[in-house]
Design an enzyme around this catalytic site. Structure first.
Site: not given
Ligand code: ATR
Length: 286
Positions: A18, A65, A69, A90, A130-132
Site C-alpha cells: 500500500s 481497503t 470495504k 474506505n 458494473a462492479g463495486g
C-alpha cells in the site's frame, strides 16, 4: 512520536504494497501534525475486533481497503449517506460511540476529473464495468448532474441491476448494455471511464473492449487502473486523439480527502503535488 501522537492506520489484506502510509506520513510531516499511519493485514473474521480495538485505543482515523470495504459497514456507528448507497466504505472518522464511515475513493475520482477539466453536470458518459467501483462512479455521476450514463458490462443483468437502482433515485439517467452492444450508442464524444480490472499488471496486453470502432466514441478516457501507468485502454483512447488518464490521482485524492476529514484541514494544492511526486518516485513511475 510521543505520548500525544495520533494514530491512524489502514486495514485490509494484503496491505504490504500500500502507498497510503507514504501519503499520510508525508502529509503529517509537511503539515507538522503529530500523527503516524501504519498498515495492518486483518483477516475478514477479525474486522469487528479490529474496529473495537481501534476504538478502545482511540485511533484518530482508519482506512479500509480490499477485501473489507463492505464487511466493515455493520461495525460502524454512523455512515455517510453516499457511502451507504454505494455500499462501500474506505475511511473511518471517530464519532460519538464509535466510527463514522465515508467513501473517499469517490471524492478522489471527483477531484481527479475536476483536475483534468472533465466536467460532469449535463454531460454524457460511458462506463465500462458494473462492479463495486462502477457502482460508486455511477452514483457520483448521477449525484453531480450527469445527463446520461451508458453502462457497458460483460454480464447484462449486473448492469441492469445497477441502472435500476440509480434510476429509481435520479430518474432515467443510466442505460445498461452488454459490453458488445455499443454500436447503437449515439455517435458523440464521451468521457469513458474504465472500471474493470482488465489490463491491470501483470496481464497488461488486454482491454475490456478491443474493437477500434468503439474508441471513435472517446472524447477523454479515464482508467481507474494505475499499474501499468498507461493501460491498453488508455493507449487506444490516445490513438483516437483523446486524452487519457490513469487512476493515480484518484489514489492520491482519496488519501488527501481522508486526511482532511481526520484533521479538519484543507491540504494545499502544492502539497498535494509534492505528495503525488513522492508517490510516483516510490512506485518507480515517471
Ligand atoms: P470492483 O470492485 O473492482 O469493481 P468487481 O465488483 O469484482 O470489482 O467488478 C469487476 C468488474 O469487472 C465487473 O463489471 C466484471 O464484469 P462481470 O460483472 O460481467 O463479471 C468486470 N470484468 C472482470 N473481468 C472481466 C473481463 N475479462 N472482461 C470484461 N469484464 C470483466
Amino acid at each position: 512520536m510521543n505520548s500525544k501522537t495520533k494514530l491512524c492506520c489502514l486495514i485490509g489484506n494484503p496491505v504490504e504494497h500500500s502507498i497510503s502510509p507514504l501519503i499520510h506520513n508525508t502529509l503529517a510531516e509537511k503539515l507538522d501534525i503529530n500523527m503516524v499511519y501504519a498498515a495492518f493485514a486483518v483477516e475478514t473474521e477479525d474486522v469487528g475486533s479490529a474496529i473495537s480495538g481501534a476504538e478502545a485505543l482511540k485511533f484518530h482515523g482508519l482506512n479500509v481497503t480490499v477485501p473489507h470495504k463492505c464487511t466493515v459497514i455493520p461495525f460502524l456507528k454512523e455512515i455517510d449517506p453516499l457511502a451507504e448507497k454505494i455500499g462501500a466504505v474506505n475511511t473511518l472518522v471517530p464519532c460519538e460511540g464509535g466510527y463514522k464511515g465515508y467513501n473517499t475513493d469517490i471524492i478522489g475520482l471527483y477531484r481527479e476529473l475536476c483536475d483534468e477539466g472533465l466536467s460532469i453536470d449535463g454531460k454524457d458518459f460511458i462506463i465500462i464495468g458494473a462492479g463495486g467501483a462502477a457502482k460508486a462512479i455511477v452514483y457520483l455521476l448521477a449525484s453531480k448532474g450527469a445527463n446520461r450514463v451508458w453502462l457497458l458490462n460483460r454480464s447484462l443483468d449486473k448492469a441492469e441491476l445497477l441502472a435500476n437502482e440509480v434510476n429509481a433515485e435520479f430518474g432515467e439517467i443510466v442505460c445498461p448494455k452488454r459490453l458488445t452492444e455499443y454500436s447503437d450508442i449515439p455517435k458523440n464524444k464521451y468521457t469513458i471511464i474504465q472500471t474493470t480490472n482488465v489490463g491491470m499488471y501483470p496481464a497488461c496486453d488486454v482491454a475490456a473492449i478491443e474493437d477500434e470502432a468503439f474508441y471513435e466514441l472517446c472524447g477523454a478516457g479515464v482508467d481507474i487502473i494505475f499499474n501499468p501507468t498507461t493501460t491498453r485502454f488508455m493507449n487506444k483512447c490516445m490513438q483516437h486523439g483523446a486524452p487519457a488518464y490513469n487512476g493515480l490521482k484518484m489514489l492520491l485524492y482519496q488519501g488527501i480527502a481522508a486526511f482532511e476529514l481526520w484533521n479538519k484541514i484543507e491540504v494545499p494544492k502544492e502539497l498535494a503535488e509534492f505528495v503525488y511526486f513522492q508517490m510516483k518516485k516510490e512506485m518507480n513511475i515517471d
